[in-house]
Design an enzyme around this catalytic site. Structure first.
Site, short mmCIF file in Angstrom:
data_model
loop_
_atom_site.label_atom_id
_atom_site.label_comp_id
_atom_site.label_asym_id
_atom_site.label_seq_id
_atom_site.Cartn_x
_atom_site.Cartn_y
_atom_site.Cartn_z
N GLU A 121 -9.37 -0.07 2.38
CA GLU A 121 -8.66 1.21 2.56
C GLU A 121 -7.39 1.07 1.75
OE1 GLU A 121 -6.03 3.59 3.24
OE2 GLU A 121 -5.81 2.87 5.30
N GLU A 169 1.55 6.36 -6.57
CA GLU A 169 1.89 6.43 -5.15
C GLU A 169 3.33 5.95 -4.98
OE1 GLU A 169 -0.54 5.42 -1.10
OE2 GLU A 169 -0.46 3.86 -2.62
N LYS A 212 -4.32 -11.60 9.03
CA LYS A 212 -3.13 -11.91 8.22
C LYS A 212 -2.35 -10.62 7.97
CE LYS A 212 -2.30 -11.95 3.92
NZ LYS A 212 -0.90 -11.41 3.97
N CYS A 259 -0.39 6.13 3.35
CA CYS A 259 -1.33 6.27 2.24
C CYS A 259 -1.92 7.68 2.17
CB CYS A 259 -2.44 5.23 2.35
SG CYS A 259 -3.23 5.17 3.96
#
Length: 474
Positions: free
Chosen positions: A245, A378, A170, A279
């Site tokens: 992750e 972030e 997905k 990331c």
């Protein structure tokens, strides 16, 4: 506008049961480019059932049989390489040169690494009279984000296929086109029906249903920490394996013994890769406090050298992926100004001359403290924060003072000192003095950056269970 109205389930393209759709917007000019279906729990049930049925036979295939299929898939991927790159430019706005040199390349690299891992894997070993065997874990749900479409999908799918697992993939609804093309390549490669299934859907519907599904043995997710926590909670009732992750807020420690101009410019360039949508981006640059003004000047020069514009032109940066992300970055830039950081270059709004599309001005903040929001959250855009440190111990403390633990960067002329600092950083991956990214080295994080490791044999091992059979060697 392209109408995509089917899922790939059990070796066929089938109409969805859900009637919900999502309109995909080209981030470069804000025009609609596709309408895609959004799966619900019934669609998930159908895909998982196909994967469960296929597992009975695919899990019993030999190493050689799977290698033939994977090598064929790699050949097909290579033949479709430019097409895949162009799809990623359309769906997420990466400049076409970067899509070809990086976005498409990483998918190729992970296929090659999975093949190499399978070739050398020791899947059975006799200890005394006991057989220790490694077997595919079962049906896997692969939930991937939008920022590196082929990287994040293939780094999961390739080792899962190599291990003998079956799966439901997905991808994010914001970058589905390249992933749909990958599903077509899997089909062309000849993998048995039901081994690889592909749906699109929202996380709170399809992702939740996959995570809770009793017939899913493992969920591998790349995404935000918030999404990772939601998956882990949903998966807990069925005690399935969850590999995560997740986010990062990586520090780049620039020591006093290096060429500051080069280190700062290299650090800005590394932070802005993929328009900052990575990331592992080194978004916190730690510089000697007494050289903050010099660092700001060099960072400005590097940031201002990043041309921004249409991803089909010769530019360094295209747009960020969508309006939601654009607005989030703008809000965090405003927050940095409000909290007292020095806006060195860039700032709110679009670059001059760009009135449509989700383009962000390459931005540098100086005089940042590690307590400010822009040093904690972030940002996921071309925004870098410069933080001053007094001593080496201070730099290490600041670097570790985050809920994340994905990556770290060290610029240091004294390699023994760099190695000593690396041992003290609580992160999963470290790059010293601009070392290259290695698709055959393990990748994953500490703390709220997740658990488990991806890439090569480490990713391959994640999709295996260990069984001991006593009395095997009678």
């Amino acid at each position: 506008m392209r109408n995509i109205d089917k899922f790939y389930i059990d070796g066929k393209w089938v109409a969805p049961l859900s009637k919900v759709t999502h309109r995909l917007i080209n981030p470069a000019d804000e025009t609609p480019i596709a309408e895609i279906p959004m799966a619900d729990a019934a669609d998930v049930d159908r895909a998982v059932a196909a994967a469960k049925a296929a597992f009975e036979t695919y899990s019993m295939t030999s190493r050689d049989e799977r290698l033939v299929l994977l090598r064929r898939l790699l050949d097909l991927y290579n033949a479709a390489y430019d097409e895949i790159a162009e799809l990623m430019t359309r769906e997420m706005g990466t400049p076409i040169a970067f899509s070809k040199s990086a976005q498409a390349w990483v998918g190729q690299a992970h296929l090659e690494a999975a093949i190499a891992a399978l070739e050398k894997a020791k899947l059975e070993e006799v200890h005394g009279s006991t057989l220790i065997s490694k077997e595919p874990i079962g049906v896997c749900a692969l939930i991937t984000p939008w920022n590196w479409p082929m990287n994040q999908l293939v780094v999961k799918a390739a080792p899962a296929l190599a291990a003998g697992c079956t799966m439901v993939a997905k991808p994010s609804e914001f970058s589905p086109l390249s992933s749909i093309r990958f599903a077509e390549l899997v089909h062309e490669a000849g993998f048995p029906a039901g081994v690889y299934n592909h749906i699109t859907g929202h996380g709170e519907a399809a992702g939740e249903a996959l995570s809770r599904h009793p017939d899913v043995a493992m969920v591998s997710i790349t995404g935000s920490t918030r999404a990772g926590v939601a998956v882990a909670r949903a998966a807990a009732d069925t005690v399935k394996r969850v590999a995560q992750e997740l986010g990062g807020k990586s520090a780049n420690i620039i020591m006093r013994d290096v060429d500051l101009e080069k280190a700062v410019k290299d650090g800005v360039n590394a932070c802005y890769v993929n328009c900052g949508q990575a990331c592992r981006a080194p978004s916190r640059m730690l510089v000697p406090a007494e050289r903050m003004e010099e660092a700001k000047a060099w960072a400005t020069e590097a940031a201002d050298a990043h041309t921004v514009g249409s991803p089909n032109e010769d530019v360094v940066l295209g747009p960020v992926v969508n309006e939601l992300q654009f607005n989030r970055i703008q809000a965090l830039i405003e927050k940095g100004i409000a909290e007292g950081a020095t806006l060195v270059t860039g700032g709110p709004g679009r670059p001059a001359g760009l009135n449509r599309g989700y383009y962000v001005r390459p931005t540098v903040f100086g005089d940042v403290t590690n307590e400010m929001t822009i040093a904690r959250e972030e940002i996921f855009g071309p925004v870098i924060t410069l933080i001053g440190y007094e001593t080496d111990e201070d730099a290490i403390r600041i670097a570790n003072d985050t809920v994340y633990g994905l990556s770290g960067y060290i610029q240091c002329a004294d390699i023994e000192k760099a190695r000593a600092i690396a041992r003290r950083l609580r992160v999963g991956s470290i790059w010293i003095n601009g070392a290259d990214w290695d698709p055959r080295a393990p990748f994953g994080g500490y703390k709220q950056s997740g658990n488990g490791r991806e890439h090569a044999e480490w990713g391959f091992e994640d999709y295996l269970e260990v069984k001991s059979t006593a009395g095997y060697a009678a």
